[in-house]
Write a protein that holds these residues in place. Structure first.
Motif, PDB file in Angstrom:
ATOM      1  N   UNK A  86       0.825  -1.214   0.000  1.00 43.70           N
ATOM      2  CA  UNK A  86       0.000   0.000   0.000  1.00 43.70           C
ATOM      3  C   UNK A  86       0.858   1.262   0.000  1.00 43.70           C
ATOM      4  N   UNK A  87       2.200   1.084  -0.020  1.00 44.31           N
ATOM      5  CA  UNK A  87       3.111   2.227   0.076  1.00 44.31           C
ATOM      6  C   UNK A  87       2.947   3.219  -1.055  1.00 44.31           C
ATOM      7  N   UNK A  88       2.656   2.727  -2.261  1.00 39.35           N
ATOM      8  CA  UNK A  88       2.499   3.659  -3.378  1.00 39.35           C
ATOM      9  C   UNK A  88       1.164   4.421  -3.252  1.00 39.35           C
ATOM     10  N   UNK A  89       0.122   3.747  -2.693  1.00 43.67           N
ATOM     11  CA  UNK A  89      -1.155   4.463  -2.492  1.00 43.67           C
ATOM     12  C   UNK A  89      -1.013   5.577  -1.468  1.00 43.67           C
ATOM     13  N   UNK A  90      -0.175   5.314  -0.439  1.00 42.28           N
ATOM     14  CA  UNK A  90       0.012   6.311   0.621  1.00 42.28           C
ATOM     15  C   UNK A  90       0.960   7.409   0.142  1.00 42.28           C
ATOM     16  N   UNK A  91       1.945   7.026  -0.670  1.00 45.47           N
ATOM     17  CA  UNK A  91       3.032   7.947  -0.988  1.00 45.47           C
ATOM     18  C   UNK A  91       3.082   8.365  -2.449  1.00 45.47           C
ATOM     19  N   UNK A  92       4.120   7.914  -3.127  1.00 41.61           N
ATOM     20  CA  UNK A  92       4.435   8.482  -4.440  1.00 41.61           C
ATOM     21  C   UNK A  92       3.338   8.287  -5.492  1.00 41.61           C
ATOM     22  N   UNK A 120      -2.279   2.387  -6.960  1.00 42.15           N
ATOM     23  CA  UNK A 120      -1.709   3.420  -7.806  1.00 42.15           C
ATOM     24  C   UNK A 120      -0.190   3.378  -7.743  1.00 42.15           C
ATOM     25  N   UNK A 121       0.450   3.899  -8.766  1.00 39.53           N
ATOM     26  CA  UNK A 121       1.871   3.682  -8.958  1.00 39.53           C
ATOM     27  C   UNK A 121       2.496   4.943  -9.572  1.00 39.53           C
ATOM     28  N   UNK A 122       3.804   5.126  -9.367  1.00 43.54           N
ATOM     29  CA  UNK A 122       4.496   6.360  -9.767  1.00 43.54           C
ATOM     30  C   UNK A 122       5.505   6.009 -10.854  1.00 43.54           C
ATOM     31  N   UNK A 123       5.311   6.535 -12.056  1.00 45.47           N
ATOM     32  CA  UNK A 123       6.160   6.119 -13.179  1.00 45.47           C
ATOM     33  C   UNK A 123       7.043   7.279 -13.628  1.00 45.47           C
ATOM     34  N   UNK A 124       8.232   7.347 -13.033  1.00 42.23           N
ATOM     35  CA  UNK A 124       9.201   8.390 -13.381  1.00 42.23           C
ATOM     36  C   UNK A 124      10.407   7.762 -14.090  1.00 42.23           C
ATOM     37  N   UNK A 125      11.014   6.760 -13.445  1.00 40.43           N
ATOM     38  CA  UNK A 125      12.270   6.177 -13.927  1.00 40.43           C
ATOM     39  C   UNK A 125      12.118   5.535 -15.314  1.00 40.43           C
ATOM     40  N   UNK A 235       6.974  15.785  -9.507  1.00 41.24           N
ATOM     41  CA  UNK A 235       7.741  14.599  -9.104  1.00 41.24           C
ATOM     42  C   UNK A 235       8.640  14.902  -7.908  1.00 41.24           C
ATOM     43  N   UNK A 236       9.310  16.033  -7.937  1.00 42.67           N
ATOM     44  CA  UNK A 236      10.262  16.354  -6.868  1.00 42.67           C
ATOM     45  C   UNK A 236       9.540  16.578  -5.530  1.00 42.67           C
ATOM     46  N   UNK A 237       8.376  17.215  -5.603  1.00 43.30           N
ATOM     47  CA  UNK A 237       7.662  17.451  -4.337  1.00 43.30           C
ATOM     48  C   UNK A 237       7.055  16.165  -3.793  1.00 43.30           C
ATOM     49  N   UNK A 238       6.633  15.305  -4.697  1.00 42.75           N
ATOM     50  CA  UNK A 238       6.147  13.983  -4.275  1.00 42.75           C
ATOM     51  C   UNK A 238       7.297  13.233  -3.604  1.00 42.75           C
ATOM     52  N   UNK A 239       8.489  13.345  -4.184  1.00 43.13           N
ATOM     53  CA  UNK A 239       9.638  12.608  -3.639  1.00 43.13           C
ATOM     54  C   UNK A 239      10.106  13.198  -2.309  1.00 43.13           C
TER      55      UNK A 239
END
Ligand code: COS
Length: 382
Positions: A86-92, A120-125, A235-239
């Protein structure tokens, strides 16, 4: 929102019992199966873990950063793969929407993210844009009231379970760096979006990372997060925020390892006495404890600053840098204190040793944190 102290203690107690009674007994099985059982996922949803950071009006618990970090410490007392579910739902995966979403975007997606119905998921890299995240090449070309996405993302946590991605793309190819990047919320079921096979990893079995491939994916323009060209800042503020959350988990794993070391050193006898009587062992325990305390203090102090509305770019990078390096040293000493037992699978110490290695790499390597800390320190003049 900061919880009152009684509610906060109750939440922490509930999470601690869930970790102790439900998650810890399953650690070895989850690592073996590379999967978290469905009933555990259902319990996580029922406890509200998917929505820890989502505003209350959208069904989340709306924790302050400090409270979220205190919960993060508790979650760190077991295999980090559980938190990753659940880390991606809570965070990035969610915070771009929380911080930059329009009211319509929030109303559409945040309730499902908070309940865990939508992963949900964070697609930067990308293959060619890791630490240099402003170099993303995935293209988004405007076509009427849509953007057409082409390109691929790499090592995307929870991609195989995600219903929704926050995707950083290049909307302006004439601007090579950060200014040409825009963020989009992209539903998994859009035609042309496909997911690669989960990668085989060193640790954290049960948590998965995959490629995400965009082949002429038509994304409605209304799914853009923020203005064109603002994606890198999103992205930077999310990180900034994500790095604090990771720091708290590192503290939790360190506290868990220290408790395991104390229990083992108090039982195991050599030369006619328990290991805990030997000052060289005590020295290792003292180093671990001191460093874990320092990381916790830095993490919670930074969380309180963020809750007070201050920018914590430097402090979050410092917390992530110190806490992730710290837990690596603690895990190494734990193997040493356990000796041969630390190296074999049954005791679980070698598993945590492998699990914590990624903390020094994802959400910005230690070297990137050093860059951020140095730049900010120079900018602030000290
Ligand atoms: N908050 C808000 N804005 C920020 C910011 C932050 N934390 N960090 C940078 N920005 C802004 C800058 O102010 C700058 O804006 P202007 O052009 O308006 O001045 C813009 O973003 C570009 O910043 P910068 O010039 O610092 O970009 P760089 O390309 O030099 O990269 C690093 C900066 C290396 C710090 C960045 O690429 C980074 O953090 N990389 C690691 C990414 C990462 O963590 N990847 C892990 C994958 S996600 S699991």
């Amino acid at each position: 929102m900061a919880l009152d102290l009684e509610t906060r203690d109750q939440l922490i107690d509930t999470v601690r019992r869930f970790v102790t009674e439900r998650l810890r007994p399953l650690e070895a099985q989850v690592a073996e199966d590379d999967a978290i059982p469905d009933d555990i996922i259902a319990e996580m949803k029922a406890l509200g873990l998917y929505g820890l950071s989502i505003p209350e009006e959208y069904g989340g618990l709306d924790l302050s950063m400090e409270d979220e970090c205190l919960v993060g410490v508790e979650l760190g007392r077991t295999s980090p793969a559980f938190r990753s579910a659940f880390g991606t739902n809570v965070g990035i995966g969610s915070q771009g929407l929380v911080m930059f979403g329009t009211p319509e975007q929030k109303a559409k997606w945040l309730p499902g993210i908070a309940s865990g119905e939508l992963v949900t998921s964070f697609a930067l890299t990308e293959p060619e844009a890791g630490s240099d995240s402003a170099a993303v090449q995935t293209r988004a070309v405007r076509d009427g009231d849509h953007y057409v996405l082409n390109g691929s993302k790499r090592y995307i946590t929870n991609a195989n379970k995600a219903a929704l991605f926050t995707v950083m793309t290049r909307t302006n190819p004439d601007i090579k760096g950060a200014g040409g990047v825009s963020a989009f919320v992209v539903p998994r079921d859009l035609p042309g979006l496909s997911i690669g096979k989960p990668e085989k990893k060193m640790g954290q079995q049960g948590a998965h990372i995959c490629d995400v491939i965009f082949d002429n994916v038509r994304v409605p323009a209304e799914n853009r997060l923020g203005a064109e060209g603002e994606g890198f800042k999103v992205a930077m503020q999310v990180l900034d925020r994500g790095r604090l959350h990771i720091s708290s988990v590192c503290v939790g794993v360190a506290e868990r390892l220290i408790a395991d070391c104390v229990a083992y050193a108090s039982e195991r006898k050599q030369f006619g006495q328990t290991l805990s009587n030997f000052q060289l062992v005590q020295g290792m325990i003292a180093d671990c404890k001191t460093e874990a305390m320092a990381a916790k203090a830095l993490t919670l102090e930074t969380a309180r600053k963020r809750d007070a509305g201050e920018s914590v770019t430097l402090e979050a990078a410092a917390a992530k840098y110190f806490a992730s390096e710290m837990v690596g040293r603690v895990a190494d000493k734990a193997v040493q204190i356990f000796g041969g037992a630390g190296y074999i699978a049954d005791y679980g110490i070698e598993r945590l040793y492998r699990d914590v290695r990624i903390f020094r790499i994802y959400e910005g390597t230690s070297q990137i944190q050093q860059v951020v800390i140095a730049r900010e320190t120079l900018k602030r003049g000290g």
